[in-house]
Design a protein around this motif. Sequence first.
Motif, PDB file in Angstrom:
ATOM      1  N   ARG A 109      59.961  18.941 117.649  1.00 44.57           N
ATOM      2  CA  ARG A 109      60.044  17.524 118.019  1.00 44.57           C
ATOM      3  C   ARG A 109      59.593  17.268 119.462  1.00 44.57           C
ATOM      4  NH1 ARG A 109      64.337  14.094 115.532  1.00 44.57           N
ATOM      5  NH2 ARG A 109      64.922  14.944 113.532  1.00 44.57           N
ATOM      6  N   VAL A 177      45.258  -0.958 116.047  1.00 46.43           N
ATOM      7  CA  VAL A 177      45.830   0.394 115.956  1.00 46.43           C
ATOM      8  C   VAL A 177      46.837   0.421 114.806  1.00 46.43           C
ATOM      9  CG1 VAL A 177      45.582   1.019 118.397  1.00 46.43           C
ATOM     10  CG2 VAL A 177      47.595  -0.241 117.646  1.00 46.43           C
ATOM     11  N   PRO A 178      47.218   1.604 114.330  1.00 46.41           N
ATOM     12  CA  PRO A 178      48.245   1.666 113.276  1.00 46.41           C
ATOM     13  C   PRO A 178      49.586   1.145 113.805  1.00 46.41           C
ATOM     14  CG  PRO A 178      47.116   3.778 113.495  1.00 46.41           C
ATOM     15  CD  PRO A 178      46.686   2.943 114.652  1.00 46.41           C
ATOM     16  N   ILE A 179      50.332   0.504 112.935  1.00 44.81           N
ATOM     17  CA  ILE A 179      51.634  -0.038 113.346  1.00 44.81           C
ATOM     18  C   ILE A 179      52.595   1.097 113.703  1.00 44.81           C
ATOM     19  CG2 ILE A 179      53.700  -1.209 112.467  1.00 44.81           C
ATOM     20  CD1 ILE A 179      51.858  -3.102 110.988  1.00 44.81           C
ATOM     21  N   SER A 180      52.596   2.111 112.887  1.00 49.15           N
ATOM     22  CA  SER A 180      53.478   3.253 113.170  1.00 49.15           C
ATOM     23  C   SER A 180      52.888   4.475 112.500  1.00 49.15           C
ATOM     24  CB  SER A 180      54.883   2.978 112.639  1.00 49.15           C
ATOM     25  OG  SER A 180      54.860   2.951 111.231  1.00 49.15           O
ATOM     26  N   GLY A 181      53.470   5.616 112.825  1.00 52.40           N
ATOM     27  CA  GLY A 181      53.012   6.871 112.236  1.00 52.40           C
ATOM     28  C   GLY A 181      52.616   7.854 113.313  1.00 52.40           C
ATOM     29  N   TYR A 182      52.312   9.043 112.894  1.00 53.11           N
ATOM     30  CA  TYR A 182      51.927  10.072 113.855  1.00 53.11           C
ATOM     31  C   TYR A 182      51.237  11.215 113.125  1.00 53.11           C
ATOM     32  CZ  TYR A 182      52.257  13.432 117.649  1.00 53.11           C
ATOM     33  OH  TYR A 182      51.954  14.327 118.636  1.00 53.11           O
ATOM     34  N   VAL A 183      50.181  11.708 113.715  1.00 52.41           N
ATOM     35  CA  VAL A 183      49.611  12.979 113.253  1.00 52.41           C
ATOM     36  C   VAL A 183      49.407  13.835 114.489  1.00 52.41           C
ATOM     37  CG1 VAL A 183      48.428  12.065 111.196  1.00 52.41           C
ATOM     38  CG2 VAL A 183      47.260  12.061 113.386  1.00 52.41           C
ATOM     39  N   TRP A 189      45.635  10.059 119.018  1.00 57.43           N
ATOM     40  CA  TRP A 189      45.508   9.021 120.040  1.00 57.43           C
ATOM     41  C   TRP A 189      45.635   7.588 119.543  1.00 57.43           C
ATOM     42  CZ3 TRP A 189      41.696   5.381 120.150  1.00 57.43           C
ATOM     43  CH2 TRP A 189      40.548   5.627 119.406  1.00 57.43           C
ATOM     44  N   PHE A 191      47.650   6.517 117.457  1.00 52.79           N
ATOM     45  CA  PHE A 191      49.082   6.276 117.276  1.00 52.79           C
ATOM     46  C   PHE A 191      49.808   6.171 118.627  1.00 52.79           C
ATOM     47  CE2 PHE A 191      47.603   8.500 113.520  1.00 52.79           C
ATOM     48  CZ  PHE A 191      48.088   7.701 112.504  1.00 52.79           C
ATOM     49  N   SER A 270      61.557   5.407 117.268  1.00 51.74           N
ATOM     50  CA  SER A 270      62.034   4.870 115.986  1.00 51.74           C
ATOM     51  C   SER A 270      61.058   3.849 115.435  1.00 51.74           C
ATOM     52  CB  SER A 270      63.396   4.191 116.159  1.00 51.74           C
ATOM     53  OG  SER A 270      64.384   5.155 116.255  1.00 51.74           O
ATOM     54  N   PHE A 271      60.624   2.921 116.271  1.00 49.38           N
ATOM     55  CA  PHE A 271      59.764   1.843 115.784  1.00 49.38           C
ATOM     56  C   PHE A 271      58.355   2.325 115.479  1.00 49.38           C
ATOM     57  CE2 PHE A 271      63.144  -0.956 116.855  1.00 49.38           C
ATOM     58  CZ  PHE A 271      62.927  -2.087 116.087  1.00 49.38           C
ATOM     59  N   ILE A 274      57.457   8.020 115.548  1.00 43.49           N
ATOM     60  CA  ILE A 274      57.079   9.255 116.239  1.00 43.49           C
ATOM     61  C   ILE A 274      58.170  10.293 115.989  1.00 43.49           C
ATOM     62  CG2 ILE A 274      56.455  10.272 118.476  1.00 43.49           C
ATOM     63  CD1 ILE A 274      54.571   8.012 117.746  1.00 43.49           C
ATOM     64  N   PRO A 275      57.816  11.440 115.452  1.00 42.03           N
ATOM     65  CA  PRO A 275      58.858  12.417 115.094  1.00 42.03           C
ATOM     66  C   PRO A 275      59.335  13.225 116.298  1.00 42.03           C
ATOM     67  CG  PRO A 275      56.712  13.251 114.459  1.00 42.03           C
ATOM     68  CD  PRO A 275      56.469  11.891 115.048  1.00 42.03           C
TER      69      PRO A 275
END
Lengths: 325, 712
Positions: A109, A177-183, A189, A191, A270-271, A274-275
Motif C-alpha cells: 500500500r 481524467v478518470p474519476i477514480s481508480g489506480y494502476v 499518471w 489517475f 478513498s474518493f 487509491i489503494p
Amino acid sequence: MWAYLVRRILYAIPILIGVNLLTFLLFFVVNTPDDIARMQLGVKRVTPEAIDNWKRERGYHLPRFYNGDESGARQLTETIFFQKSARMFAFDFGASDDGRDIAREIGQRMGPSLAIAVPTFVLGLLVAICFSLLLVFFRASRLDVAGVVLCVAMMSISSLFYIIFGQWLVAKVWQLVPISGYVGGIDSWPFLVLPVLIGVFAGLGASARWYRTLFLEEIGRDYVRTARAKGVSERVVLFRHVLKNAMIPILTGVVVVIPLLFMGSLLIESFFGIPGLGSYTIEAIQAQDFAVVRSMVFIGSLLYIVGLVLTDISYTVVDPRVRLE
Amino acid sequence: MHRDLPLWLLLSCLLAAFAAGCGEVWNDPYPGERADAPVLYSAFVNRPKHLDPVQSYSENEATFTYQIYEPPLQFHYLKRPYELEPGAAAEMPTLRLLDASGQTLPPDAPPDSIAASEYTIRIREGMRYQPHPAFVDDLEMPDDPRTIADFARSGSREVTAEDFVYQIKRLAHPRLHSPILELIAGYLPGLRDLHRRLREVQVPAGGWLDLREHPLDGVDVVDRYTYRIRLTGTYPQFIYWLAMPFFAPVPWEAERFYAREGMAERNFTLDWWPVGSGPYMLVDNDPNSRMTLAANPNYRQDTYPCEGEVGDREAGLLDDCGRRLPLIERVVFARERESIPYWNKFLQGYYDASGISSDNFDQAVQTVGDGDVRITDEMQAKGIELVTSVAPTVMYMGFNMLDPVVGGDSESARRLRLAISIAIDQEEFISIFRNGRGVAAMHPLPPGLFGYRSGEAGINPYVYDWTNGRPVRKPVAEARRLLAEAGYPEGRDAATGAPLVIYLDTTGTGLGGKAEVDWLTKQFRKIDVQLVVRATDYNRFQDKIRSGNAQIFYWGWNADYPDPENFFFLLHGAQGKVASQGENAANYRNAEYDQLFERMKAMPDGPERQRIIDRMIAILQHDAPWNWGFYEVVYSLQHAWIQNRKPGKIARNTLKYQNIDGALRARRRAEWNRPVTWPLALGAALMVALVVPAWRQYRRRERATALATEAG
C-alpha cells in the motif's frame, strides 16, 4: 551531534512503549477479545466455542496485563499486552486478525500512497512558497489584498468540497481524467493528476498565508534593507535572503511531515480509489483488527519521532549557528 | 510580445503532449483494455474477508466464491420460484430414509419414524480443477511471488468424489472456524467427533493437516464419482446447503501447497487464492484495488438454460439457449469506497451495472401514478434499464420478550406490542427513508417463498384492514384503544400515573440514523408514549441483545436458502438468543408455534405444509413478538449492453450466464466520454493573463528608480 541523536533514539523507546500502552488501553476499553473474535467470525451462526477457539489461536484468551495463573516473569509475559507488543519492537508486525501479513500489506500500500503524497507535498510546497513570495513582492497592493482574501476563502472550504467539486468538474463534466481508480507503473499518471492538483489546491490557502506572514516578518529586517541598498534585485532579495532566513519556521512545519507521507491520505485515497495506506488504519478500527491498529499506530509514532529528529538536523543545515548537543 | 512566445510554446507543447498521450477517450480507468472485449466491469465496496469455502458466509464474499467453486447443486437461473438442479452433481441426489433398525422407509414416512436420511450424490465425470501450481509436485518457489500467476508452472486434475468428502471434513477443521460446523454437526454427529479428534492432532511447523487420514463417520466415498452422506433424523433443508460452496470440492493438493514454507507470509493461502472447479478462477487479487476473475479453461461442459418462467423469452433471456458457459471471458471488480465516483463511473459506462444509493435515487428513478416507479428520462436516454426484485430479506423491530414491559405472554404486553405496531407507520418509513424500496411486512416470510400469501388472505389482521382491494393500516385510535386496554391510557400507567417510557437500543447515531430516530420518536408520540433512544456502539449493542438487556431494537435477516424454515426458525424457542445464543433475538417462545415449526421444517411443500405455515403466521401475528418491518426491494440499473441479467438474490453463481455486447459498449463509451478540451486552453490563457502582467509589473518595479517610485 551523534550523542544528541543517540539520546533522542533512547528517548524514543519509552515514548513508543507509552504510545503502545495507550493504544492498547483505548482499544480494549471499546473492544473485548470476544468482540474482536465475533467481528472476524461473522454475525451469523457464531457459537461460543468458535469464539473461544479463535481467541486461543491468536492469543486473545490470555489476561490483558497480569496473569495470576503463572509465576515469575511469566505473570507479565503471558499476557495479551506483552505477547502483542514485544515482537513489534523488533519490527515483526505479524499477521492481521484476518490472517494477512501486515508488513507485506504495508509494503503493497505504501507505493500508491507515496505516488500521491510526494508530488502533492513537493508541488504544494513549491506553489505555496512561490505564491506567498509573490504576495510579499506585491505587499500592500490590491493584488496582495486579493491574494490574502483568496487564501482565507480557500482555507475556509473543506477539502471534501475540493475533492467532490474537482471530480465533478474535471472528471465528470470535462472528462479529462478518470474519476477514480489506480494502476501501477507509468500508466498511473492519469489517475494521479487530479488528486495531486486537488491536494495542492486544498492546502494552498493555509500554507501560503503562513509563509506570507513569515516572509513579511523577514522582509522588514535590517539585512534586507542593506541588501536593497547594495542594489540587489528584489528577486534575489526574496529567494536568496528572505527565503533562506525564513527556513527555520518553514522546516519546523515541513520536515516533520515528510516521514508521515508514507501514511497516506484517507479522504483523497478513498474518493479516488487509491489503494494506499490512508484507509488502512480506519478500516482496521472498523474491523476491530487490533493487530493492524497497533502496528499502524506504532509506525505512525515512530515516523513522527523520526520527523522530529530530521527537523532538528535540518536546522543545523540551514543555520550554522545551531548546534545539536 | 515576442518575449511571451516561449511560454506559449511551452504550454502548447504540454497540451499537445497530454492530448497525444491519451486516446479518443481520456478518462478511461482501464488503460490498455479494449472496451469491446467480453469483460464485465463491476465494483465492490468492502474487501472480502474470506474466500475459503468453509469460512465464507457473507454476501460480498459470495460474489466471488460462488463463481469459483461449484457445489453439487445450483438454483435454476431463470425459473421462479427457485428450483434446485444439478451443478457438479450428475443428477439430483437420491434420498433414502431409514428407520431405527436400518430399514428403508417410504418418502412420505412421518418425521418421527425417520432415524436417518441417506443422500447419495453422483458427480459428473471428467470435471477438472482450474489450472493451479498446487497440482505440480516438484514446483520451485519463485523469487518473491505476488500472484499465483508468478509461479512458473500450473497443473490440474479431475474432480473426484473424495474431494467433496475432503471439503466436508474441512468443516470440522479446528483452525478454519466454519460458521456452519455446529449446525451441520447437529445432523452429522461424526463431524463433531472429527473436530474433537483434529484438535488433538499436532501439526509440525511447515506441515499440514491431511484430512484424508482422518475418517468422518456418516460420510463415505462409494466410488470415484459417488459419495454418500448419512444424516441423523430428517433435515429436508440439507439439500439447499448442497447448493452452497460449503459443500463444493476442494483438492487436498491446495492445502499441501499453501502449507509450504513462506506461503502464508506472502499471503498465499486458500482463504486468499481459491482453487476451484467452477466457471471462473481468481487471477488478480488486490482487494484494496482490483480483483479479477477469468474464465476457467477447464470448466465442464455447461450450457445456458433453454427454459425459464413466463416472459423470459420476450425479455430476451432465452436468446443464448444452449450456448457454452461462461459467456464472459473476464470479470473485473474495482474497489470503490465512495458512492459518488461509483455512480459517475457507471454513468460514463465504466461499470456495467449499479445499485442506486439514496443520494442518486431522484436522478435515476421517478415515481409515477400509484407508487409505480420508472426510470428517469435522463437514464432512459442513455439506454439504462431498471431492474427490481423483492429480496429474501426481512428487516424488523424486535420486542425483547424477556422484558417486563413489552415482553412476556400477558394480554397486557401483547396489546402494548400491537399498539406500537399499529402506531409505527411502516409505509411512511419506506417512503421517507428507503425511497419506496420496500414492502411492508405482515409476518417474517418474504414474498417468493413457499407459504407466502398475497392479497387479503396474507394481511396481518391485527395491524391492517383490507379496504378497496389493498391493506390499510388501522387508525391511530385503534392503537390508543389497545394501549388503554394494556393498562396505559393516554400513555400513562393506569395504576401509578407514570408516563410509559419505551427504550430503543440502536447503533444508528449517524446523520441518517438521527433522522430515523426522530421519525420513530414522532410515531411513538402519536400514542403519547415516550421513546428514549439508547445509542450505543456495535459491540455494546450486541452484548445487550445477547444478555437480553434491550427492550426494543432493529434487526434483520437475509435468507440462506428459499425455504420458510429459514425465516420461521428466527422465532423458534430453541433458538432463543439469551437461552442458547441462537438467532431468535426477540427470545420469543410459544409452545404451539415451536411444535408446528418442528413439523413444518420436516415436510415437503404442499397443502399440509401451507396449512401449518398459515397457523404459525396466525400465532405470530397474534403474539406480535416483532413489529414486522419490511421486506427489502432491490433496485438495480444496467446498461443496454449487458444481457441475460435476471434479478434475484438466492442464486449467486450468476456471472456465468451474463453476456456483454462489447461493440455497443465501446461505441457508447466513446460517445459519452469525449474530453472537453477548451478548459485546458482557457486555463493556459488564464495563466498567461495572470503571469504576464505580474512579470511586467515585476520588471517595471525592478527597473524603477527611487525617484520614479516616489512619483508613482
